[in-house]
Design an enzyme around this catalytic site. Structure first.
Site, short mmCIF file in Angstrom:
data_model
loop_
_atom_site.label_atom_id
_atom_site.label_comp_id
_atom_site.label_asym_id
_atom_site.label_seq_id
_atom_site.Cartn_x
_atom_site.Cartn_y
_atom_site.Cartn_z
CD GLU A 14 0.13 3.62 -6.30
OE1 GLU A 14 -0.42 4.45 -5.57
OE2 GLU A 14 0.77 2.63 -5.85
CG ASP B 238 6.96 -4.06 -1.87
OD1 ASP B 238 5.85 -3.52 -1.70
OD2 ASP B 238 7.85 -3.61 -2.62
#
Lengths: 410, 267
Positions: free
Chosen positions: B50, B61
C-alpha cells in the site's frame, strides 16, 4: 440550485446530506458511520420531543440569559451620518458569545444519549469555554482540543476552561490553529466514539453537526425578529443583517428566520477574515473565490492548493481563522441569497476602535470584522436603512492582542 | 476481477499456509527517490504494497503516519509524483500489487475520472479512500471496477450487521477490517480473539472475499492474528522510518529488517 421557502435551511439537504447537491455530505471514515447515524436518529427524535424542547427553552432562558438585547448604536450612527446602526448584543449571553447555544444543546443531547464524556474543538476559545461550562453544568467530563498557537493568543478563555474543570489538549500539528484542532478532535472521536459525544464548534463538519449547530444558534434570529417587530412595529423596508463568518454558526443563527425574505428587502452580508493587509494568507474562502473541496467531513469552499492540500490561514481573529466554511453558507452564496465580503486585520482593528470610542460595547475581533463592513457602507446609505450587526462575542478574550496591536490607543 | 494481482497474492499466500503481508508506506517519505527505494525493498517481503498519497488534514491517521505525510509534503511530493513512483516500481516489479491509499479531497481536486485513468496507466491495482464510505462510494467504486481497479471497502467494529452485508456484497476482491476504534497506529486495545471473531463474521458473508486486518499490527501483535487472509502493517513502518532519520541510519536497511521480522512471525 434553489432555496425552498418555509423549510429551515438546515433541513434542505438531500438524502446524502448535500445542500444544493454539492455542499456538505458525510466524508467520514467507516468507524464514524454508526455513531453519526445514531446521533442523527437521536437528534431527529429530540427536536420533536416536547420535553426536550421545554428543557432547551428553560436553559436558553435561565442559563444562557435569552433574549440578549437589541439596541441602537446612536453615537456611531450619528458619527457615520447614514444608515442607522443597530446591534444584537449576543455577547451578553452567558459566557460572552453565541457559542453557548450550540454547547448547551450538545450537552443536553450527550446526556440524552447516556454518554458521560464530551469533546469539542475551539479556535478563539469560546466554543471550548462554553462547552466546558455546559459540561460542568450537566455533569459531563470534558476535553477541549485547541491549536497550540491559539492557546497562546486566547489565554483568558483557556483559563476559563481550566477553571470549569475541562482538560485542554494542545494540538501541535500543522498550523497549530482551529483547522488542526478540529482534525485532532475528530481523530479522538474515531478512537472513543463508543462512550464519547463530539460537539463540533460551528456549522461545519459532517451533515448532522451542521444541523445541530444551526438549530441551536437559530435562537438568535428568533429573538431578533420579535425585537425588530417590537421596535419598528413591522420589519423595516430596508434591512441589512451583517455578521462575521468563520465556520458560520453565528451568521446562520442570525439570519435563519430572515432567509425567506427577498434579498432586496432584507440583505444578508457575511464578512470573512481577510487576514493582514499585505499578506497572501487569509481565511476567506467565500469572498476570495476558493474552490470546492472536502475538509473535516464536508464539501465546501476551502482555501487549498491545486492538489487539495489545505492552506494555512492567517487572521488576527482566532475564531475566523479557518480555511473552510459551513456548507450552508456555500449554498447561500451560490443561490445569491447572501453576499460575502471580507475585512482585513487592520480594518477590524479600526472598527473595534471606532465602536468602542462611541459606544458602550466591547465587540471581540470576530464581530469587529462585521462592524468594519457596517462602518464602510453606512455613510453611503439612507437614514431609513437599518443595519443590524451581530455583536456575537466579547473582547475580554482579546485583551492581550488589543494591547499589543493598539497599545495606549485602546 | 478474478485474475487480479491482488487476488493472486492471496492465493499464493494461502498455498504457503500463511496470511498475506501488506505494508503501508507514504509516497515521498522522506524524498521521492527514497520512498521508491523503500517501496522496492518492502516488496521483497510484502505480498501487497500500500502506498499512501499524503494529505495535510488526515482525519483518521495517528501520529506516525501524520509525521510521514507531513515530511513528504514538506519535501514537495505531488500527486503526479505518486503516479510516477508507482510506474517506476511497476517497471521492475510488474506482478507486485500496489494499492494507493489516501483522502478523497486529493482525488476530487485531481478529478475522479482523470485520477482513475492515471491509476490505470501507472498500473495501480487497488484504491483505498479513507473518507469515502459506503454507500457514498458506490459510483466511484463502480468506475474503478470498470477500469479493473479494486476499490477496497472498509469495515469497522462499529459497522452494523445490515451494513456489513451490503458492504460485503458491494465489495471487490479485498475488504479491509479495521481492528478497533482507533486512528492508525493506535495500541491494540482489543483481544486477538475478539478481532478474529469479528473478522469471521465478515468471512461468513462470503468466503471468496479476501479480508485483511489492519490498525495496531506490530511485531508484537502480528502473530496472534495469523488466521486472517492478510495483515496490514503501516504505522510501525512509518515509525521505523522516523526513527532511522533521527538516528541518521539507513532507512532502507532498517525497514527491510523490520519487514523481514514481521514476515518471519507469520510463516
Amino acid at each position: 440550485m434553489k432555496i425552498k421557502k418555509n423549510i429551515p435551511l438546515i433541513d434542505q439537504h438531500d438524502k446524502f446530506g448535500f445542500w444544493g447537491g454539492k455542499f456538505g455530505g458525510n466524508f467520514i471514515p467507516e468507524t464514524l458511520k454508526k455513531p453519526i447515524e445514531d446521533l442523527t436518529d437521536k437528534f431527529e427524535k429530540l427536536r420533536k420531543d416536547q420535553n426536550f424542547l421545554k428543557k432547551r427553552d428553560f436553559y436558553f432562558k435561565n442559563y444562557i440569559g435569552s433574549p440578549t438585547s437589541f439596541t441602537k448604536l446612536e453615537n456611531l450612527s450619528d458619527h457615520l451620518n447614514g444608515a442607522q446602526i443597530w446591534a444584537k448584543v449576543v455577547s451578553e449571553a452567558n459566557g460572552g458569545a453565541h457559542k453557548i447555544y450550540n454547547a448547551t444543546v450538545h450537552a443536553l443531547i450527550c446526556r440524552a444519549m447516556g454518554k458521560k464524556y464530551i469533546i469539542g474543538d475551539t479556535g478563539a476559545g469560546y466554543a471550548g469555554k462554553m462547552l466546558s461550562m455546559a459540561a460542568k453544568k450537566f455533569g459531563l467530563k470534558c476535553k477541549i482540543f485547541m491549536g497550540a498557537k491559539d492557546i497562546k493568543r486566547q489565554k483568558p478563555n483557556c483559563d476559563a476552561m481550566k477553571k470549569n474543570g475541562a482538560e485542554i489538549v494542545p494540538v501541535y500539528s500543522g498550523s497549530q490553529t482551529l483547522v488542526d484542532a478540529v482534525s485532532e478532535c475528530m481523530r479522538y472521536w474515531v478512537s472513543n466514539c463508543d462512550n464519547t459525544h463530539m460537539c463540533v464548534g460551528s456549522t461545519v463538519g459532517p451533515n448532522i453537526f451542521v444541523k445541530i449547530c444551526g438549530w441551536s444558534t437559530a435562537q438568535i434570529s428568533k429573538e431578533l425578529k420579535t425585537q425588530i417587530k417590537q421596535k419598528f412595529k413591522k420589519i423595516p423596508k430596508k434591512l441589512k443583517l451583517i455578521n462575521c463568518v468563520g465556520g458560520g454558526s453565528s451568521a446562520y443563527g442570525f439570519w435563519s428566520e430572515f432567509i425567506d425574505y427577498d434579498k432586496n428587502h432584507i440583505e444578508l452580508i457575511g464578512v470573512e477574515a481577510g487576514g493582514p493587509k499585505k499578506s497572501l494568507l487569509h481565511a476567506a474562502p467565500l469572498s476570495r473565490n476558493a474552490k470546492i473541496g472536502i475538509l473535516h467531513g464536508a464539501a465546501s469552499y476551502v482555501c487549498q492548493n491545486n492538489e487539495g492540500q489545505i492552506h494555512e490561514t492567517e487572521s488576527i481573529s482566532a475564531g475566523l481563522d479557518y480555511p473552510g466554511v459551513s456548507p450552508i453558507h456555500c449554498f447561500l452564496k451560490d443561490t445569491k441569497r447572501a453576499k460575502y465580503t471580507y475585512a482585513t486585520d487592520e480594518e477590524a482593528l479600526s472598527a473595534y476602535q471606532l465602536v468602542t470610542k462611541f459606544e458602550k460595547l466591547n465587540p471581540s475581533l470576530e464581530p469587529s470584522h462585521a462592524f468594519a463592513e457596517a462602518i464602510k457602507i453606512a455613510p453611503k446609505l439612507s437614514k431609513d436603512t437599518i443595519i443590524v450587526v451581530n455583536s456575537c462575542g466579547d473582547a475580554k478574550k482579546d485583551r492581550d492582542i488589543l494591547i499589543e496591536r493598539l497599545g495606549g490607543n485602546l | 476481477m478474478k485474475n487480479s494481482l491482488i487476488n493472486q497474492s492471496f492465493v499464493n499466500a494461502r498455498k504457503e499456509n500463511r496470511p498475506a503481508l501488506l505494508t503501508y508506506s507514504v509516497a515521498g517519505d522522506n524524498t521521492k527517490k527514497r520512498s521508491l527505494e523503500i517501496l522496492k525493498s518492502l516488496s521483497e517481503y510484502a505480498d501487497i504494497c500500500e502506498l499512501g498519497f499524503p494529505h495535510n488534514t488526515p482525519i483518521a491517521d495517528g501520529g506516525q503516519i501524520q509525521t510521514s505525510a507531513y515530511r513528504a509534503i514538506k519535501n514537495g511530493i505531488k500527486i503526479n509524483d505518486v503516479f510516477s513512483i508507482v510506474s517506476n516500481f511497476k517497471k521492475i516489479k510488474k506482478n507486485k500489487p500496489i494499492i494507493l491509499m489516501g483522502y478523497y479531497n486529493m482525488v476530487y481536486q485531481y478529478n475522479e475520472n482523470k485520477f482513475i485513468s492515471k491509476c490505470k496507466k501507472a498500473k495501480v491495482d487497488g484504491l483505498i479512500i479513507v473518507d469515502l464510505p459506503y454507500p457514498e462510494n458506490k459510483v466511484f467504486a463502480a468506475k474503478c471496477k470498470k477500469n479493473n481497479i479494486n476499490f477496497i471497502q472498509l469495515i469497522s467494529p462499529t459497522t452494523s450487521k445490515l451494513r456489513l452485508k451490503k458492504i460485503v456484497s458491494d465489495s471487490h476482491d479485498m475488504i479491509y477490517y479495521i481492528s478497533m476504534l482507533s486512528t492508525t497506529g493506535g495500541k491494540l486495545k482489543v483481544s486477538a480473539k475478539e478481532i478474529i471473531k469479528q473478522y469471521q463474521k465478515i468471512k461468513n458473508q462470503n468466503k471468496s472475499k479476501n479480508v485483511v486486518i489492519g490498525f495496531g499490527i506490530t511485531e508484537k501483535t502480528i502473530k496472534s492474528l495469523k488466521k486472517a487472509d492478510g495483515l496490514v502493517v503501516g504505522s510501525a513502518i512509518c515509525k521505523e522510518i522516523t526513527r532511522s532519520i533521527k538516528k541518521r541510519q539507513n532507512t532502507v536497511t532498517n525497514v527491510i529488517n523490520l519487514v523481514k521480522k514481521l514476515k518471519n512471525k507469520i510463516k
